[in-house]
Motif scaffolding. Structure first.
Motif, PDB file in Angstrom:
ATOM      1  N   LYS A 164       0.843  -1.187   0.000  1.00 41.59           N
ATOM      2  CA  LYS A 164       0.000   0.000   0.000  1.00 41.59           C
ATOM      3  C   LYS A 164       0.876   1.234   0.000  1.00 41.59           C
ATOM      4  O   LYS A 164       1.836   1.329   0.762  1.00 41.59           O
ATOM      5  CB  LYS A 164      -0.912   0.009   1.225  1.00 41.59           C
ATOM      6  CG  LYS A 164      -2.032   1.035   1.133  1.00 41.59           C
ATOM      7  CD  LYS A 164      -3.054   0.829   2.236  1.00 41.59           C
ATOM      8  CE  LYS A 164      -4.234   1.764   2.058  1.00 41.59           C
ATOM      9  NZ  LYS A 164      -5.279   1.553   3.088  1.00 41.59           N
ATOM     10  N   TYR A 173      -7.390   0.893  -4.782  1.00 37.73           N
ATOM     11  CA  TYR A 173      -6.641  -0.090  -4.004  1.00 37.73           C
ATOM     12  C   TYR A 173      -7.269  -1.474  -4.073  1.00 37.73           C
ATOM     13  O   TYR A 173      -7.054  -2.302  -3.198  1.00 37.73           O
ATOM     14  CB  TYR A 173      -6.540   0.368  -2.541  1.00 37.73           C
ATOM     15  CG  TYR A 173      -5.560   1.499  -2.365  1.00 37.73           C
ATOM     16  CD1 TYR A 173      -4.223   1.253  -2.156  1.00 37.73           C
ATOM     17  CD2 TYR A 173      -5.994   2.825  -2.474  1.00 37.73           C
ATOM     18  CE1 TYR A 173      -3.317   2.291  -2.021  1.00 37.73           C
ATOM     19  CE2 TYR A 173      -5.117   3.870  -2.349  1.00 37.73           C
ATOM     20  CZ  TYR A 173      -3.763   3.597  -2.122  1.00 37.73           C
ATOM     21  OH  TYR A 173      -2.871   4.628  -2.000  1.00 37.73           O
ATOM     22  N   PHE A 204      -4.564  -4.102  -4.154  1.00 37.44           N
ATOM     23  CA  PHE A 204      -3.955  -4.287  -2.829  1.00 37.44           C
ATOM     24  C   PHE A 204      -4.891  -5.067  -1.916  1.00 37.44           C
ATOM     25  O   PHE A 204      -4.465  -6.011  -1.219  1.00 37.44           O
ATOM     26  CB  PHE A 204      -3.636  -2.930  -2.215  1.00 37.44           C
ATOM     27  CG  PHE A 204      -3.226  -3.000  -0.776  1.00 37.44           C
ATOM     28  CD1 PHE A 204      -1.973  -3.479  -0.419  1.00 37.44           C
ATOM     29  CD2 PHE A 204      -4.103  -2.613   0.230  1.00 37.44           C
ATOM     30  CE1 PHE A 204      -1.602  -3.560   0.911  1.00 37.44           C
ATOM     31  CE2 PHE A 204      -3.738  -2.687   1.555  1.00 37.44           C
ATOM     32  CZ  PHE A 204      -2.485  -3.159   1.911  1.00 37.44           C
TER      33      PHE A 204
END
Length: 1016
Positions: A766, A812, A815
């Motif tokens: 991240k 994200y 991720f």
């Protein structure tokens, strides 16, 4: 100034015979307050007059004597010589010095040859008879200066030892400050062809004792050959030279003469010649001026441009190695840092000499004042400049042409790859500089045989030592020295004749031993590892460097290959596609004209330089050396290629019907890389020539910015464009270039946090930004615009291709998918990855994560669809192929699983997971040899999973191969931290088969590890 002449009738005496000289001779003798010597002078000259049958001119020049020298000459010399002799007395009103007197006398000479000699008759003119007996054809050469040398091995000298030592010392100083390699410049006994003498004396500016230096140095500049000859020389008392005061004066005079002559030769005279128009014949002198102008421009340009170039991927470790060497010497070899690193064990760099890195570390510690890497690049650029300069001088040395020298200087400066490397390559450029410097002086050494000058010998020693102090491969220069010297003694008849002369042979052998010993041990001055064991460690390093154990994956000819599986032609092809076209044409022209003109030129310097290009490449091919990063490891041969190409182009422009065509073509060809270098600054090192399709065509086929130099500009853009960084807030950057990026961001934006991340793992971390270069990105992903990622906000380009890219993390899902996958929540992972591929259909990492999650969820149809999407982006993406193999394994299609796994090993033979499954499949099929081979390949690629070693142990046992079985048991024990059993099993394996290479290599690895641990 006044003159007086007289003639008289001849007298008979024993003549100087046994020669074929038919020309006439002039003697020029300066006289200053010589009243005590006039009687002896007259006696010697009368004797010579009676011996010499050919026309003779005797010129005495009174240099403003204050005693009765003039009257004695007028009273005694009138009518003293035969009718075949013309005597002249030139009277100078004021004392001008020996040089001025000789200049006045030589100007009045009318005969074919001019002999200058001293009034004390320390060497008598009858020596010419001895010279004629020794000279080829028993006559004086018409294009060469002959000078008497008291240091000639056949000379017979009677004199004061102190004066001889002082003379040798002075002549050594002369060699340091001039182009001369003569061991005795001051002996007044010199024979010139008249045209040569009047040309040289006509330019003479030095009237004093140092005039000889100016004359001979000017002759050297004009490429007039100078040969030393033996003399019988007897020191005369009442010398007018003060040993100490005149020596100091002559020292400063020598320095002044050298500076003045060189400025005149390279600047003043060419400008004067240009004002008269272009010459119709011969080589224009303005090439000397162009050479100097180009040299000065490069001297200022290269260091000033060096600050634009980024830190390379290797520089942090090179910098650290230099610091460890500096600490090593400052601590008398006791320093070890907190990590256990020192100059004797740091990575594999201890196998390298540390001259450059030590110098850079010393400058940063004791001079400082700038960024540590800016200092390194400044030093690197200066060394690169020296390499370019030495290339031009080498070209001049092998061709005797300043046009060739200028061509070479221009060619190498406009070679983008080499120019780019000159700024920030701390290993290959310093080695190349030392290599070409050594070959320059080795060429001079060979040309000066059998009496090489002291400066040449010293420079040769320094060059070899410097090369070894950078890279152990510099030892090859010692081999060149021995080989080429031996060849010269076999090739040249005059040298071959000396092989039977014990004294002459002993002298050259002594010089050879001096060069070898001093250069070899001098090569260890900045190399701690070599200093530890001077007679063994350099050769251990040489063995390692000859077959470098580190393997790197790269892009070549559109395939991803490891450095130990490249084709044999890797280096020749890279030189062909990464050199400007004019270099290739010049190299071909060299080969053609060298063959055509072999008997009309001196071929050996060109042959030797060509050998230094071919041999290292051929040796690397023969040894199957592990190579990578384009041509950078062989940049050291490139200056020689340039010198030979310059010679080839010179032959083309000398063709009467081709001169203007060749010149125009060369100018256009030079513009191509020149424009490219300016346009794509500072990325010159990624250049590919037009025949290869240019750098644009090389994209996704060859490596471009493999050394991370684009990171500097990317960091500068990011620091200038991210508002959080400007406010001092934390910004996380994931990059595969963490060392250079970390250094730059620390200075530009200290709040940035730089984390190393592989490109394929970018979703697993991240952060705020990705910063990646294209190296290690799959070629098909690059070709299909799947790289850089869709979130890209900035790219650093060269020639229209992307070298590096910055991507901003706006979403994200990838991720979150990776986090869920790590936590074995494959359903959530599938959902996150689906969103990721919807946002970016070319996100190969998300497609891979989606497929792997679906396999875990046993959604095999969905997994196959995801894998097809992934392989649609790249059919050679090894992770995608592995996912396909897992799909086949899980669906029970063993045949297709095996087929896919075998394909993986051809795409990337170091993808170890494939060997694990292949070993199992081969074992199930009863293909025990293949199963064991898969285990061995897994081990060879540094696999550590104990399970596959169990398969190998069982398979080797079934095959009855005890040596391999015990070796695999040793490796398994090692990975289980059972060191004692690892050693025991290994010893048993080696007893059964002492030649089993994996066991031999593992034994060496363990012994080195044990030795390292014992030092800590």
């Amino acid at each position: 100034m006044s003159k007086k002449r007289s003639k008289n009738t001849p007298s008979s005496t024993k003549k100087i015979t046994n020669h074929h000289f038919k020309g006439s001779l002039s003697l020029v003798i300066p006289c200053y307050n010589e009243s005590k010597r006039i009687g002896n002078l007259l006696k010697v000259l009368k004797s010579f007059d009676q011996q010499w049958e050919n026309p003779l001119q005797i010129i005495l020049v009174d240099d403003g004597s204050s005693d009765d020298t003039v009257s004695q000459i007028e009273n005694n010399f009138a009518g003293a010589f035969g009718g075949n002799t013309d005597f002249q007395l030139i009277k100078l009103e004021q004392n001008q010095g020996k040089g001025g007197a000789l200049k006045a006398g030589v100007a009045q000479c009318t005969n074919d040859f001019v002999l200058t000699l001293d009034a004390d008759m320390a060497a008598k003119p009858s020596e010419l008879g001895n010279w004629l007996k020794q000279l080829p054809g028993k006559t004086f050469p018409e294009d060469k200066i002959l000078i008497g040398s008291r240091e000639h091995e056949d000379s017979k000298v009677k004199g004061q030892l102190l004066r001889r030592v002082a003379g040798l010392t002075y002549n050594f100083i002369i060699q340091l400050f001039t182009n001369l390699h003569i061991t005795d410049t001051q002996c007044g006994f010199k024979l010139y062809p008249r045209t040569v003498a009047q040309n040289l004396f006509g330019q003479l500016k030095t009237n004093g004792w140092a005039h000889d230096i100016e004359l001979l140095n000017q002759a050297k500049l004009e490429d007039t050959p100078i040969e030393t000859m033996p003399v019988k020389w007897t020191h005369q008392e009442d010398s007018k030279i003060n040993l100490f005061s005149d020596s100091i004066k002559m020292l400063f005079s020598t320095i002044g003469i050298s500076l003045r002559q060189n400025f005149n030769w390279f600047v003043t005279q060419p400008i004067k010649d240009l004002s008269k128009g272009l010459p119709k014949q011969g080589e224009p002198s303005y090439y000397r001026l162009l050479f100097i102008i180009a040299t000065v421009l490069l001297l200022f340009l290269m260091p000033s441009l060096s600050f634009d170039y980024g830190i390379t991927g290797d520089e942090h470790v090179q910098k650290r190695y230099g610091e460890l060497i500096l600490k090593h010497f400052e601590s008398d070899g006791t320093f070890t840092d907190k990590n256990g690193d020192n100059a004797l064990n740091y990575k594999n760099l201890y196998y390298y000499g540390g001259l450059f890195d030590y110098t850079a570390a010393w400058l940063n510690e004791h001079v400082g004042g700038m960024d540590v890497f800016d200092m390194r690049h400044l030093l690197n650029a200066f060394v690169g400049f020296l390499m370019i300069l030495f290339t031009g001088l080498l070209a001049r040395e092998i061709s005797s042409s300043w046009r060739v020298a200028f061509f070479a200087l221009l060619f190498i400066a406009l070679s983008p790859r080499l120019f780019g490397h000159s700024m920030n390559n701390p290993k290959d450029i310093p080695f190349a500089a030392a290599y070409v410097f050594t070959l320059l002086h080795l060429t001079r050494f060979l040309k000066q045989l059998p009496n090489p000058g002291s400066k040449t010998i010293i420079m040769l020693i320094l060059g070899i030592a410097a090369a070894i102090n950078v890279r152990v491969g510099g030892i090859i220069l010692i081999a060149y020295f021995g080989l080429f010297t031996g060849m010269m003694y076999l090739i040249k008849p005059e040298l071959r004749a000396q092989l039977s002369n014990v004294k002459a042979l002993g002298r050259i052998v002594g010089i050879g031993l001096l060069v070898v010993v001093l250069s070899y041990f001098g090569g260890m001055m900045y190399w701690p590892y070599a200093l530890e064991a001077p007679l063994s460690n350099p050769f251990k390093a040489l063995s390692e460097m000859s077959n470098f154990s580190t393997s790197i994956r790269m892009l070549y000819e559109g395939d991803h290959l490891w450095s130990d599986e490249l084709p044999w032609y890797y280096i020749p092809k890279y030189i062909a596609i990464a050199s400007p076209i004019f270099i290739l044409i010049g190299a071909v022209a060299f080969l053609v004209f060298y063959g055509l003109k072999f008997k009309k030129i001196n071929p050996w310097p060109l042959f030797f330089i060509g050998f230094t290009v071919v041999f290292p490449i051929a040796y690397a091919i023969y040894k199957e050396s592990s190579l990578y990063d384009g041509m950078r490891h062989f940049l050291f041969v490139y200056p020689m290629i340039v010198a030979l190409a310059a010679w080839g182009w010179n032959q083309l422009v000398e063709l009467p019907k081709m001169r203007w065509i060749a010149t125009g073509a060369l100018a256009l060809l030079l513009l191509l890389p020149g424009y490219w270098m300016v346009k794509n600054h500072p990325y010159q090192y990624v250049y590919f020539n037009e025949l290869a399709g240019g750098t644009d065509n090389a994209y996704a086929r060859y490596e471009t910015d493999y050394w991370m130099t684009s990171v500097k500009q990317m960091c500068e853009w990011l620091a200038a464009n991210d508002e959080k960084l400007q406010r001092g807030e934390e910004v996380i950057i994931h990059t595969n270039c963490s060392s250079p990026a970390g250094h730059y961001m620390k200075a530009l934006a200290p709040s940035a946090k730089v984390i190393y991340t592989r490109y394929n793992d970018r979703h697993k971390k991240k952060g705020d930004y990705w910063m990646f270069i294209s190296r290690f990105v799959n070629k098909e992903l690059m070709a299909r615009d799947a790289w850089p990622p869709a979130e890209t906000v900035y790219t650093e380009d060269a020639d229209g291709i992307i070298l590096g890219a910055i991507s901003k993390r706006n979403t994200y899902n990838g991720f979150e998918g990776a986090e869920a996958e790590k936590g074995k929540d494959f359903a959530k992972a599938e959902g996150e990855y689906k969103q990721a591929v919807q946002q970016n259909p070319k996100d190969e990492a998300a497609w891979l994560g989606l497929a792997m999650s679906q396999i875990q969820l046993r959604k095999f149809a969905d997994a196959k669809a995801s894998i097809d999407q992934l392989l649609g982006l790249s059919g050679t993406y090894v992770n995608g192929l592995y996912a396909l193999a897992l799909y086949y394994i899980n669906t029970g299609d063993t045949a297709k699983a095996k087929e896919t796994l075998e394909k993986i090993t051809t795409v990337n033979y170091k993808f170890n997971a494939s060997y694990f499954y292949l070993a199992s499949i081969y074992g199930q099929e009863g293909q025990l040899d293949k199963a064991l081979n898969a285990v061995e390949l897994y081990d060879q690629n540094n696999g550590r999973a104990v399970q596959i070693y169990d398969i190998g142990i069982q398979t080797a046992q079934q095959l009855g191969n005890s040596a391999v079985q015990l070796y695999l048991q040793s490796k398994k024990a090692y990975f289980q931290s059972d060191g004692q059993n690892a050693l025991n099993y290994l010893a048993q394996s080696l007893r059964i088969n002492p030649d089993y290479k994996p066991a031999v290599d593992f034994d060496r690895q363990l012994q080195e590890l044990i030795a390292k641990q014992s030092q800590q």
